[in-house]
Design an enzyme around this catalytic site. Structure first.
Site, short mmCIF file in Angstrom:
data_model
loop_
_atom_site.label_atom_id
_atom_site.label_comp_id
_atom_site.label_asym_id
_atom_site.label_seq_id
_atom_site.Cartn_x
_atom_site.Cartn_y
_atom_site.Cartn_z
N TRP A 152 0.83 -1.39 -0.04
CA TRP A 152 -0.10 -0.03 0.05
C TRP A 152 0.93 1.24 0.04
CZ3 TRP A 152 -1.00 -4.38 2.78
CH2 TRP A 152 -1.81 -5.19 2.29
N HIS B 239 -7.22 1.65 1.59
CA HIS B 239 -8.19 0.54 1.35
C HIS B 239 -9.35 0.70 2.43
CE1 HIS B 239 -5.55 -2.08 4.33
NE2 HIS B 239 -5.93 -1.03 4.73
N ARG C 138 -4.10 6.28 -2.53
CA ARG C 138 -2.72 5.75 -2.78
C ARG C 138 -1.92 6.41 -3.43
NH1 ARG C 138 -3.81 -0.46 -3.34
NH2 ARG C 138 -5.31 -0.98 -1.66
N GLN D 207 -13.37 1.56 -3.11
CA GLN D 207 -13.51 0.18 -2.64
C GLN D 207 -14.64 -0.18 -2.18
OE1 GLN D 207 -10.24 -1.32 -0.31
NE2 GLN D 207 -8.96 -1.81 -2.20
N VAL E 158 -5.62 -11.57 6.25
CA VAL E 158 -6.61 -12.79 6.08
C VAL E 158 -5.71 -13.98 6.13
CG1 VAL E 158 -8.48 -11.73 5.00
CG2 VAL E 158 -6.59 -12.60 3.74
N ALA F 146 -13.66 -11.71 5.05
CA ALA F 146 -13.64 -10.37 4.76
C ALA F 146 -13.14 -10.51 3.07
CB ALA F 146 -12.49 -9.57 5.42
#
Ligand SMILES: [Zn+2]
Lengths: 347, 817
Positions: free
Chosen positions: A156, A173, A199, A213, A256, A310
């Site tokens: 990122w 995000h 970004r 997003q 995740v 997610a």
């Protein structure tokens, strides 16, 4: 006298036939059926009729009156209809002339896509929530298992905001809302989060420094990766067509585990391989995965009891895929000639 | 990372095609972004041998070379300075496709026989650039002496190269061996590891000293004497090039080769150029500098870990070596460094020096310190193979805290709990075994668990969830079923703010406005332009007062003009209007974006959801039915008068406003329930001009604070009975002072009529001889209706009298008769 009645009858009917306008009809009506009209005169003359003929005479006059009234009504309707059709004929227009426009504007395609996607998830039981765009580094990174100085942080490229002690960023995000949502409520959690992200990235046809997003999060007991797959497949089919094939593959995101990259078969080449799908036949539309146990721990959830998943997707990319928009920069140049093409009530 | 398929298949022999390998790796998390072909264009190019060289009769710089390529034997004219008899070369025949050696951009040409200075040339001996291998075009490419003459070049040299995206967790796969392990696990095949040399540890005291053990976890130093520096063999050069590295010399190439093969970066020093011939690993001292291999003189801050000799830095640890101790043709003794460094430190240094290298990319992902030994022993095997006669004379291995395999215990139930599906025990165990995790299924405290020993190179596997991912990705995510979440549901309510935004958007679209989304960032010039004719900043930005504090500002904006988070939508919409007016005569846009008002320095700003509307240019384009006319204040006021009641904002009022960015006589504050919620007005012509819009065009702007509207309180519709009696219209012409606002007159009428007036509508304004100077006559049509009865003439007369009274008292108005 009965000859007189018949004479008037003939005359009246002949004149009635002649009367071809509302005015002529009114005049005719006055002449024969009016208060001083011919029939009134005829009736008055009954005194000149021998008494034994009077009933017959009276009947004849009355019959004539009724007949004329009926004929009048009939004729009047004819004349009115004919007058109307003349008027209508005179009113004929060139039906191809432009109409008077009802000025209606339109929603931005990104707004339309956010509505479409969030509605699909609303119907699947997800609540729409929003969060801040200017965000603490803690929510944008640390709480999401992306520690300071970790190479994962480079994924990122971040725009930072002037601050003193605390790290403040423009969120790269929508994932910080995972943390904020879980901090605020206890399972079961099912939310979908649309919003702007930023970004530090050079702008080209497929990259924008400012974009949107949509994040999704489901946490409870018994939430599994199979649910994730089914939910995303359902979503992709609703958005891109029931015939879509979907692909789940392993990918890495620090927040995740296991991580997922979710793709649909390319709608441009039907999986054969083309420029859009870079020859692979698959188009990646979002990243996802099971919420990392450390992330659950960071918000005070017990990872032995709760599981969750997610996902996050780029909205512009969905619009580009769905409508064949060639260049992401078109969205924020604000050119009405571009935007007006999305002025639809139904997408 | 580039992985040549021939190299990979040497470690994992398989019949799978490059495409099939790519597919398997991609699905398992090693994304192959592209497969490039080396030699895909090499038709009609063969391995040839140069038989003889003769001078060109008409040119000194050209020669005639006769090349034998088995079935073909040709004479070619060439100017290559390095051509010599006996060389193996790439011979291109007519019809071959080659890259133009003289073009800067890659450009393909088809070779034809040609006559050069009077001599016919039937083919061409190719340079690397002409073959598309590199930019090298100084001379021809000379093939290895073993190259088989007459074989198509593609068969001999062609390859396919997988380009892998290495995500930050994949340090274990950042090498050919690593990818081979992955592929082996996926297809159930053991890796054939390359040959390594045994290394007996022993050497002089003080050869290597680690002064910063917190940043350097291991250092293997090997001294190799009697080294002869020269070019590395063809096969090695070829692999380095296929993997994207340039061959330098045999010593440097060995270190790069080992890095590509094992993922372990190394550095070779010319030991004779190290002061006292020894190495110290330490932090840089204040003021120290080093000239790195790329020729840049770099200042080192004290956080930088350096490799030093007895006196000065000779390399930036894990990033790049120093120029002064580099390997040259004169080098005889090499000190080979194979080390392990702390990842964060390497990352910081690489960033600070803006120097991302193949080495730093690997170190900053956290390398396994055990890999250093594999790297060192592999390198020595290659030294012995490539440089016969070289001798290892010292080996030190400083490794105070050896890393051991991590034991992990995963409840067997974790797999179905996370995946929603279970796999047979045998399959799970087999998969973990293929990954070299040594799995063991046990009963512990009455439940089944799987115990694994995670190899140290798998630093990414630390918890049970990681093991679940390993199992799932090797079996394949495609084996997961598709389900929908069961269990408890959550009520789906949509927040008042989202509902409001949606209602606002839909109403404005229906009113003919188009939604835009603009960058929410502006610059100081744009903000200053909001205040015409003055050097200071305006005291208001659009709707919002100028904050006490500095605005919300980016440290590293993409561009200077996107440095400040906007405090108003006005500059954003003016910019959008300016662009659109270049192509459109009429602009009607809105944005439901945010403005960003600062709070404390370490606090997040107040992000207020705000509506901005802008009309500019013409209101209607001229057509069959409308004349074109410029927009004005009342066009946008009408939009607001439609919008605000529709979203439930009661008691809408407008009151004159003085605002630095707006027309002094055509600006109003918008009030709901007496509370200011927005502004409306024509934009000041000087502001219009500052945004590069023709100042003769009218621009009308409104900004409404949607959050404020919610705070003030939106109301649901309040029902009043619908009368079944005919409403009655009456007209009132009211003569008032010119200065009296029309709203006040209408208010007086409403007050007089009470509940019986259903609507009051202004339909004419008259000024002229029929009324006194300084006055105006306002004509209203009032609609009266009672819910429960027809209104009688008497009642209407009484109403008229009451209205007259109110007009007289409240606005000094007289009814015209
Ligand atoms: Zn395709």
């Amino acid at each position: 006298m009965s000859g007189e009645v018949e004479r008037i009858r003939q005359q009246a009917l002949a004149e009635l036939q002649q009367a071809s306008s509302t005015a002529a009809l009114a005049e005719w009506h006055g002449r024969y059926l009016g208060r001083r009209g011919e029939l009134t005169q005829l009736m008055r003359r009954i005194s000149q009729v021998p008494p034994e003929e009077r009933p017959a005479y009276g009947q004849a006059v009355n019959a004539l009156k009724e007949e004329l009234a009926a004929r009048f009504e009939q004729r009047e309707a004819e004349v009115k209809r004919s007058e109307l059709s003349q008027r209508l004929a005179a009113e004929a227009v060139d039906v191809t002339l432009p109409g008077r426009a009802a000025d209606v504007g339109g929603l931005h395609p990104v707004t339309q896509m956010i509505r479409e996607v969030t509605t699909i998830f609303n119907h699947l039981g997800f609540q729409t929530v929003e969060g801040p765009e200017v965000e603490y580094g803690y929510y944008a990174f640390d709480a999401l298992n992306i520690p300071q100085d970790h190479p994962a942080r480079d994924v990122w490229d971040t725009i930072f905001i002037v601050s003193d002690q605390k790290e403040i960023v423009l969120r790269p995000h929508t994932s910080p809302m995972q943390i904020r949502t879980m901090e605020r409520r206890q399972p079961p959690v099912r939310v979908v989060v649309p919003g702007r992200c930023y970004r530090f990235e050079a702008v080209d046809a497929t990259h924008e420094w400012h974009f949107h997003q949509i994040e999704g999060l489901a946490v409870d007991e018994h939430i599994t990766m199979a649910d994730l797959k089914g939910t995303l497949a359902e979503f992709a089919r609703q958005l891109f067509g029931q015939e879509r094939k979907v692909r789940f593959r392993c990918d890495y995101f620090p927040f995740v585990e296991p991580g997922v990259d979710f793709a649909i078969d390319c709608m441009f080449c039907r999986g054969e391989g083309c420029r859009v799908c870079k020859g692979t036949g698959w188009i990646e539309i979002l990243g996802a995965g099971m919420v990392h146990p450390q992330v659950l721990r960071n918000v005070g959830y017990d990872p032995e009891r709760y599981t969750g998943w997610a996902f996050g997707m780029g909205v512009e990319r969905l619009v580009m895929l769905k409508y064949g928009v060639p260049d992401i920069r078109l969205f924020y140049q604000g050119d009405l000639r571009f935007l007006a093409q999305f002025n639809r009530a139904l997408a | 990372m580039k992985v040549p398929v021939r190299w990979l298949k040497e470690l994992v022999p398989t019949e799978l095609s490059a495409r099939e390998i790519a597919e398997r790796l991609t699905l398992a998390g090693l994304e192959v972004e592209a497969i490039t072909e080396i030699g895909s264009t090499w038709d009609n190019i063969y391995v040839g041998v140069v038989e003889r060289i003769e001078p060109h009769p008409n040119a000194d710089r050209l020669v005639l070379a006769t090349v034998d390529a088995g079935t073909h034997r040709l004479t070619v004219v060439t100017g290559a300075p390095n051509i010599a008899p006996g060389q193996k070369v790439a011979l291109a025949l007519p019809g071959a496709t080659l890259y133009d050696g003289h073009s800067v951009e890659p450009k393909l040409i088809t070779l034809k026989p040609s006559t050069i200075r009077g001599v016919r040339s039937e083919g061409m001996v190719c340079s690397e650039k002409e073959l598309g291998l590199s930019d090298e075009h100084e001379g021809i490419m000379v093939l290895h002496a073993d190259a088989p003459v007459g074989v198509p070049l593609r068969e001999y040299l062609g390859d396919q190269v997988l380009e892998l995206e290495i995500t930050p967790n994949l340090v274990h796969a950042f090498s050919v061996v690593g990818v081979a392990r992955e592929l082996g696990a996926l297809i159930g095949q053991r890796v054939r590891y390359p040959e390594r040399a045994p290394l007996p540890v022993g050497g002089p005291e003080g050869l290597v000293t680690i002064e910063a053990p917190d940043l350097c976890y291991r250092f293997v130093g090997v001294v190799i004497e009697d080294v002869k520096v020269g070019p590395s063999p063809w096969w090695m050069q070829q692999r380095l090039q296929a993997a994207g590295m340039r061959p330098i010399n045999n010593v440097v190439d060995i270190t790069n080769y080992v890095m590509l093969e094992w993922g372990q970066p190394q550095h070779a020093f010319d030991r004779d150029r190290l002061r006292e011939g020894r190495i110290v690993v330490r932090r840089a001292r204040p003021g120290e500098k080093i000239e790195t291999l790329d020729g840049v003189l770099r200042e080192l801050d004290p956080d930088t870990l350096v490799i030093a000799d007895a006196e000065r830095p000779v390399g930036i640890a894990g990033v790049m070596g120093g120029l002064e101790s580099e390997i040259t043709e004169q080098t005889r003794t090499v000190l080979l460094e194979t080390a392990n460094f702390e990842m964060r430190s390497i990352r910081r240094t690489a960033r600070a020096q803006r120097l991302r290298t193949e080495a730093s990319a690997r170190f900053e992902r956290g390398l396994d310190p055990n890999l250093a030994w594999e790297g060192a022993t592999r390198a020595i095997a290659l030294f012995q193979q490539l440089i016969p006669g070289c001798r290892v004379t010292a080996v030190v291995d400083i490794y105070p805290n050896p890393r051991l395999p991590r034991q992990l215990c995963m409840p067997r139930s974790e797999i179905p709990r996370l995946l929603g599906v279970d796999f047979p025990d045998e399959l799970v165990l087999e998969v973990l075994d293929r990954l070299e995790f040594q799995p063991e299924l046990r009963q512990e405290d009455g439940r089944a668990v799987i115990i694994v020993q995670v190899p140290t190179y798998r630093s990414d596997v630390t918890i049970a969830a990681d093991l679940v991912e390993e199992v799932a990705r090797v079996i394949g995510y495609h084996e997961l079923p598709e389900a929908l979440p069961l269990g408890r549901t959550v009520p789906v309510e949509i927040s008042p703010e989202l509902r409001l935004v949606r209602a606002v958007q839909d109403t404005l679209v229906a009113a003919g406005l188009t939604e835009v989304i603009t960058y929410p960032m502006v610059d100081e010039a744009a903000l200053r332009a909001l205040l015409p004719g003055a050097a200071t900043f305006p005291d208001r930005y659009g709707l919002y007062p100028r904050p006490e504090r500095e605005l919300v500002r980016a440290v590293n904006p993409i561009r200077p003009e996107w440095a400040i988070m906007r405090p108003s939508l006005l500059p954003s919409l003016l910019r959008s209007a300016a662009e659109n007016l270049k192509f459109n005569r009429a602009v009607a846009i809105f944005e439901t974006g945010k403005v960003y008002l600062p709070r404390g320095l370490d606090e997040l700003p107040d992000e207020r959801r705000t509506l901005g509307c802008l009309l500019a240019g013409a209101r209607h384009l001229r057509d069959l039915y409308h004349e074109e006319r410029p927009v004005d204040y009342f066009d946008l006021k009408g939009v607001l008068e439609t919008l605000l009641p529709r979203i439930g904002a009661p008691d809408l009022r407008f009151r004159p406003l003085t605002h630095p960015s707006l027309h002094p006589g055509r600006a109003a504050e918008v009030l709901v329930k007496g509370q200011p919620v927005g502004i409306l007005g024509e934009v000041h012509p000087e502001v219009v001009e500052a945004f590069e819009i023709d100042p003769d065009l009218r621009v009308v702007f409104a900004e409404i604070d949607l959050q404020r509207l919610l705070e003030v309180g939106l109301e649901p519709p309040r029902l009043r009975p619908v009368s079944r009696y005919q409403p009655i219209d009456q007209d009132f012409a009211v003569v008032v002072d010119e200065a009296t606002p029309a709203t006040e007159v209408a208010d007086a009428i409403m007050a007089g009529a009470g509940a019986l007036a259903v609507s009051v509508r202004l339909f004419d304004i008259y000024r002229g001889p029929a009324i006194p100077a300084g006055k105006k006559s306002l004509a209203f049509r009032v609609t009266f209706s009672a819910p429960d009865r027809p209104l009688s003439d008497e009642e209407l007369a009484r109403l008229r009298e009451r209205i007259e009274g109110h007009l007289r008292r409240r606005v000094k108005g007289e009814l015209r008769r």
